[in-house]
Design an enzyme around this catalytic site. Structure first.
Site, PDB file in Angstrom:
ATOM      1  CG  ASP A  32      90.059 -49.118 -21.636  1.00 32.14           C
ATOM      2  OD1 ASP A  32      89.330 -49.864 -22.325  1.00 32.14           O
ATOM      3  OD2 ASP A  32      90.729 -48.191 -22.122  1.00 32.14           O
ATOM      4  CD1 TRP A  37      93.897 -60.130 -20.410  1.00 27.41           C
ATOM      5  CD2 TRP A  37      92.140 -61.313 -21.172  1.00 27.41           C
ATOM      6  NE1 TRP A  37      93.942 -61.366 -19.824  1.00 27.41           N
ATOM      7  CE2 TRP A  37      92.872 -62.126 -20.263  1.00 27.41           C
ATOM      8  CE3 TRP A  37      91.010 -61.860 -21.772  1.00 27.41           C
ATOM      9  CZ2 TRP A  37      92.495 -63.428 -19.951  1.00 27.41           C
ATOM     10  CZ3 TRP A  37      90.645 -63.161 -21.465  1.00 27.41           C
ATOM     11  CH2 TRP A  37      91.380 -63.923 -20.558  1.00 27.41           C
ATOM     12  NE  ARG A  45      85.321 -55.572 -28.493  1.00 25.82           N
ATOM     13  CZ  ARG A  45      86.195 -54.703 -27.939  1.00 25.82           C
ATOM     14  NH1 ARG A  45      87.432 -54.662 -28.363  1.00 25.82           N
ATOM     15  NH2 ARG A  45      85.810 -53.874 -27.013  1.00 25.82           N
ATOM     16  CG  HIS A  49      83.347 -57.502 -22.403  1.00 21.48           C
ATOM     17  ND1 HIS A  49      84.044 -56.362 -22.106  1.00 21.48           N
ATOM     18  CD2 HIS A  49      82.939 -57.367 -23.694  1.00 21.48           C
ATOM     19  CE1 HIS A  49      84.058 -55.563 -23.167  1.00 21.48           C
ATOM     20  NE2 HIS A  49      83.401 -56.154 -24.140  1.00 21.48           N
ATOM     21  CB  SER A  77      80.252 -45.049 -21.182  1.00 20.27           C
ATOM     22  OG  SER A  77      80.420 -45.305 -22.557  1.00 20.27           O
ATOM     23  CG  LEU A 143      82.648 -51.698  -1.062  1.00 19.82           C
ATOM     24  CD1 LEU A 143      83.730 -50.621  -1.006  1.00 19.82           C
ATOM     25  CD2 LEU A 143      83.132 -52.863  -1.921  1.00 19.82           C
ATOM     26  NE  ARG A 206      90.105 -42.692 -24.550  1.00 19.17           N
ATOM     27  CZ  ARG A 206      90.943 -43.276 -25.408  1.00 19.17           C
ATOM     28  NH1 ARG A 206      91.978 -42.615 -25.887  1.00 19.17           N
ATOM     29  NH2 ARG A 206      90.742 -44.512 -25.807  1.00 19.17           N
ATOM     30  CB  SER A 208      86.093 -42.428 -21.307  1.00 22.47           C
ATOM     31  OG  SER A 208      87.324 -42.749 -21.890  1.00 22.47           O
TER      32      SER A 208
END
Ligand code: FPP
Length: 252
Positions: A32, A37, A45, A49, A77, A143, A206, A208
């Site tokens: 988040d 930033w 924005r 990202h 999400s 991984l 939270r 979310s």
């Protein structure tokens, strides 16, 4: 026994080395703060990202070297569709951008790509890029880099309940055989252990709608750092904090 982490520019002291025995197997991250930033720098924005993608690359490498087995990243999400169309499109193109640049390095690091979420409802360009990477990395046994994309935990649980209800109706299963393990098999995370450590950046406290079932006994670690500011040192701090926790799973 403790392990050194050679990738850190500043080598940790012996006293704060990660211990092999209680290093987290599965780390999940709510990334988040990209928007803030960018705003702090007077940038749009999407610049946040974009910067967030290079943090992903750094953190994946760190996770590999720290011997983390699964890294789940909350990338998009089911609620993120509410954002302006342009931003949604931008975020959903990031997997393609990331994989275009970093797939060779993921291969070198023996990383296997997986996803959780409603994959079929994603745009073709996202599906194609991720499918290609999943196919390419399917034999890697290092991984697991698990992108939670178009993921929502309530949707996931509801989907599981509907599948089980159908199986019951068709008398394919017996209700008494339904336990936590059997239920978990209907979740996107089927076959993947629950996260040991959840990290959330960006100063919010939270979940979310993230992995509500799977986080039942997970240790949480929060930082005010915005995702593009999250460094290997911050990650190391979280891993150390985890290893100092005592997990009791409801016992004493
Ligand atoms: C939350 O920050 C971030 C997202 C919804 C997108 C996360 C995506 C990335 C970090 C890049 C994905 C990388 C790959 C490799 C696919 P926010 O925009 O809600 O930040 P804010 O709270 O400051 O507005």
């Amino acid at each position: 026994m403790s392990i050194k982490i050679p990738f850190l520019s500043k080598q940790p002291k012996e006293s704060d080395s990660l211990s092999e025995e209680n290093a987290p197997n599965h780390v999940a991250i709510i990334m988040d703060g990209n928007g803030r930033w960018a705003q702090k720098r007077g940038l749009p924005r999407f610049a946040g990202h974009k910067e967030g993608v290079s943090t992903v690359n750094k953190i994946v490498k760190t996770a590999v070297r720290a011997n983390v087995k699964v890294l789940t990243l909350y990338t998009f999400s089911t609620e993120n569709w509410k954002r302006p169309k342009q931003e949604v499109e931008y975020i959903l193109k990031l997997p393609k951008e990331f994989l275009h640049v970093y797939l060779p390095s993921l291969m070198e690091n023996n990383v296997r790509i997986q996803t959780i979420g409603d994959f079929q409802s994603l745009p073709g360009y996202t599906q194609e890029a991720v499918n290609y990477a999943m196919e390419k990395t399917k034999n890697n046994d290092g991984l697991i880099l698990n992108f939670a994309i178009n993921y929502g935990s309530r949707h996931e649980i509801l989907k599981a309940v509907k599948q089980i209800a159908t199986e019951l109706k068709e008398e394919n299963i017996d209700i008494d055989s339904l336990d936590e393990e059997a239920f978990s098999k209907h979740l996107y995370t089927n076959g993947v252990s629950d996260p040991d450590l959840l990290i959330r950046t960006g100063g919010e406290y939270r979940l979310s709608n993230f992995m509500l079932w799977q986080l039942a006994y997970t240790e949480f670690w929060f930082t005010d750092k915005l995702w593009p500011e999250f460094t290997e040192e911050t990650f190391h701090e979280a891993l150390l904090a985890y290893q100092q926790r005592k997990r009791r799973y409801g016992g004493i």
